[in-house]
Design a protein around this motif. Sequence first.
Motif, PDB file in Angstrom:
ATOM      1  N   UNK A 209       4.480  -3.003   9.133  1.00 17.13           N
ATOM      2  CA  UNK A 209       4.525  -2.514   7.760  1.00 17.13           C
ATOM      3  C   UNK A 209       4.756  -1.004   7.677  1.00 17.13           C
ATOM      4  N   UNK A 210       5.383  -0.459   8.700  1.00 18.58           N
ATOM      5  CA  UNK A 210       5.776   0.948   8.662  1.00 18.58           C
ATOM      6  C   UNK A 210       4.635   1.931   8.473  1.00 18.58           C
ATOM      7  N   UNK A 211       3.477   1.601   9.016  1.00 17.26           N
ATOM      8  CA  UNK A 211       2.305   2.438   8.719  1.00 17.26           C
ATOM      9  C   UNK A 211       2.419   3.866   9.271  1.00 17.26           C
ATOM     10  N   UNK A 212       3.282   4.057  10.285  1.00 15.98           N
ATOM     11  CA  UNK A 212       3.440   5.424  10.819  1.00 15.98           C
ATOM     12  C   UNK A 212       4.484   6.232  10.048  1.00 15.98           C
ATOM     13  N   UNK A 213       5.205   5.592   9.158  1.00 16.56           N
ATOM     14  CA  UNK A 213       6.271   6.285   8.435  1.00 16.56           C
ATOM     15  C   UNK A 213       5.983   6.406   6.949  1.00 16.56           C
ATOM     16  N   UNK A 214       4.841   5.905   6.527  1.00 15.28           N
ATOM     17  CA  UNK A 214       4.530   5.923   5.095  1.00 15.28           C
ATOM     18  C   UNK A 214       3.515   7.001   4.776  1.00 15.28           C
ATOM     19  N   UNK A 215       3.537   7.396   3.524  1.00 16.66           N
ATOM     20  CA  UNK A 215       2.567   8.365   3.039  1.00 16.66           C
ATOM     21  C   UNK A 215       1.167   7.746   3.077  1.00 16.66           C
ATOM     22  N   UNK A 216       0.175   8.580   3.410  1.00 16.63           N
ATOM     23  CA  UNK A 216      -1.211   8.101   3.461  1.00 16.63           C
ATOM     24  C   UNK A 216      -1.631   7.383   2.188  1.00 16.63           C
ATOM     25  N   UNK A 217      -1.133   7.872   1.049  1.00 12.97           N
ATOM     26  CA  UNK A 217      -1.569   7.324  -0.239  1.00 12.97           C
ATOM     27  C   UNK A 217      -1.085   5.893  -0.450  1.00 12.97           C
ATOM     28  N   UNK A 218      -0.083   5.472   0.335  1.00  9.27           N
ATOM     29  CA  UNK A 218       0.402   4.102   0.176  1.00  9.27           C
ATOM     30  C   UNK A 218      -0.282   3.137   1.140  1.00  9.27           C
ATOM     31  N   UNK A 219      -1.244   3.652   1.915  1.00  7.98           N
ATOM     32  CA  UNK A 219      -1.968   2.810   2.868  1.00  7.98           C
ATOM     33  C   UNK A 219      -3.413   2.645   2.421  1.00  7.98           C
ATOM     34  N   UNK A 220      -3.962   1.458   2.609  1.00  5.90           N
ATOM     35  CA  UNK A 220      -5.381   1.305   2.309  1.00  5.90           C
ATOM     36  C   UNK A 220      -6.199   1.667   3.552  1.00  5.90           C
ATOM     37  N   UNK A 221      -7.524   1.585   3.406  1.00  4.91           N
ATOM     38  CA  UNK A 221      -8.392   2.077   4.490  1.00  4.91           C
ATOM     39  C   UNK A 221      -8.203   1.284   5.787  1.00  4.91           C
ATOM     40  N   UNK A 222      -7.940  -0.016   5.674  1.00  6.40           N
ATOM     41  CA  UNK A 222      -7.767  -0.819   6.880  1.00  6.40           C
ATOM     42  C   UNK A 222      -6.483  -0.428   7.617  1.00  6.40           C
ATOM     43  N   UNK A 223      -5.414  -0.231   6.868  1.00  8.20           N
ATOM     44  CA  UNK A 223      -4.138   0.171   7.482  1.00  8.20           C
ATOM     45  C   UNK A 223      -4.253   1.555   8.126  1.00  8.20           C
ATOM     46  N   UNK A 224      -4.964   2.454   7.446  1.00  7.61           N
ATOM     47  CA  UNK A 224      -5.155   3.793   8.023  1.00  7.61           C
ATOM     48  C   UNK A 224      -5.970   3.726   9.309  1.00  7.61           C
ATOM     49  N   UNK A 225      -6.981   2.846   9.310  1.00 10.80           N
ATOM     50  CA  UNK A 225      -7.827   2.732  10.506  1.00 10.80           C
ATOM     51  C   UNK A 225      -7.053   2.138  11.682  1.00 10.80           C
ATOM     52  N   UNK A 226      -6.225   1.124  11.400  1.00 11.19           N
ATOM     53  CA  UNK A 226      -5.395   0.529  12.461  1.00 11.19           C
ATOM     54  C   UNK A 226      -4.453   1.572  13.041  1.00 11.19           C
ATOM     55  N   UNK A 227      -3.867   2.366  12.158  1.00 10.83           N
ATOM     56  CA  UNK A 227      -2.925   3.396  12.593  1.00 10.83           C
ATOM     57  C   UNK A 227      -3.623   4.418  13.494  1.00 10.83           C
ATOM     58  N   UNK A 228      -4.804   4.865  13.055  1.00 12.57           N
ATOM     59  CA  UNK A 228      -5.534   5.861  13.853  1.00 12.57           C
ATOM     60  C   UNK A 228      -5.991   5.282  15.188  1.00 12.57           C
ATOM     61  N   UNK A 229      -6.392   4.016  15.174  1.00 15.17           N
ATOM     62  CA  UNK A 229      -6.877   3.371  16.399  1.00 15.17           C
ATOM     63  C   UNK A 229      -5.772   3.372  17.469  1.00 15.17           C
ATOM     64  N   UNK A 230      -4.572   2.975  17.083  1.00 13.81           N
ATOM     65  CA  UNK A 230      -3.478   2.929  18.060  1.00 13.81           C
ATOM     66  C   UNK A 230      -3.058   4.333  18.477  1.00 13.81           C
ATOM     67  N   UNK A 231      -3.076   5.261  17.528  1.00 13.74           N
ATOM     68  CA  UNK A 231      -2.697   6.636  17.865  1.00 13.74           C
ATOM     69  C   UNK A 231      -3.665   7.205  18.896  1.00 13.74           C
ATOM     70  N   UNK A 232      -4.967   6.969  18.691  1.00 13.78           N
ATOM     71  CA  UNK A 232      -5.972   7.490  19.626  1.00 13.78           C
ATOM     72  C   UNK A 232      -5.899   6.762  20.971  1.00 13.78           C
ATOM     73  N   UNK A 233      -5.654   5.451  20.923  1.00 11.85           N
ATOM     74  CA  UNK A 233      -5.579   4.689  22.179  1.00 11.85           C
ATOM     75  C   UNK A 233      -4.433   5.175  23.063  1.00 11.85           C
TER      76      UNK A 233
END
Lengths: 77, 167
Positions: B82-106
Amino acid sequence: MHDRIAVLRADRGVSRRELADAVGVHPQTIGYLERGEYAPSLALALRIARFFDLPVESIFSLDPLPSLSQELLRRTP
Amino acid sequence: MSTPPQQTYLARTFDDGRYAWARSRRVRRRAVVAEAALVAALVGATLIASSVSGWSTPYFVVLSVGLLGFVPLHSVLNLGIRGVYDRDDRSLDEHQQRMRERSFLAMAWPATALHFLAWAGAATVVALTEHVVPALYLGFLLWFAAGLLPYWHLAWTSPDEPADLDA
């Protein structure tokens, strides 16, 4: 984290999409919550509790929740 | 506190039901394998070019075709997450933001290692072969792969999405 979102949705006849729109998340997130694959933030848990007009502890729990019918039987004198 | 996601044009595209086929775990994982294989092949071609002839027409063709092929491949992979790394933060909900951060940190440490490898690899190729252009491309490809690691991690590890949203 355990929750009763699926049971409450079925009871109230609310779809995942309707609940998601009401509490401001993506509909898939409601599915992840129901499957126990995501623990919501406090703010989201409170918004869901407000949507169902129930205390947050009756929807979310750290321990497995008993079924609503069991609770009803237990409370019936 | 999380805020409700805003439906930007980009967000609507990534949430479009016509692309649901790209969001299954099987398709996502195949896209990751294909993309990683393509990047590895381009790195291999760059190493061969640097050791044989330096900048040449066959190498240019391989690089161009590979990078052109990357575009549709990455589109499929991006639709799958769902393009979570290319979308504005405001278009993501908390779960999508958390998934994105989890993979980025991993992928933070592997990405750092690839960044180092990009610099070290390019410098080594120049030192050994004196071919500057393939060395620059090697550095670019490894730097590029470092940026792709969070995409690959998220696409590989995300569970299948719950079906039937209107139920």
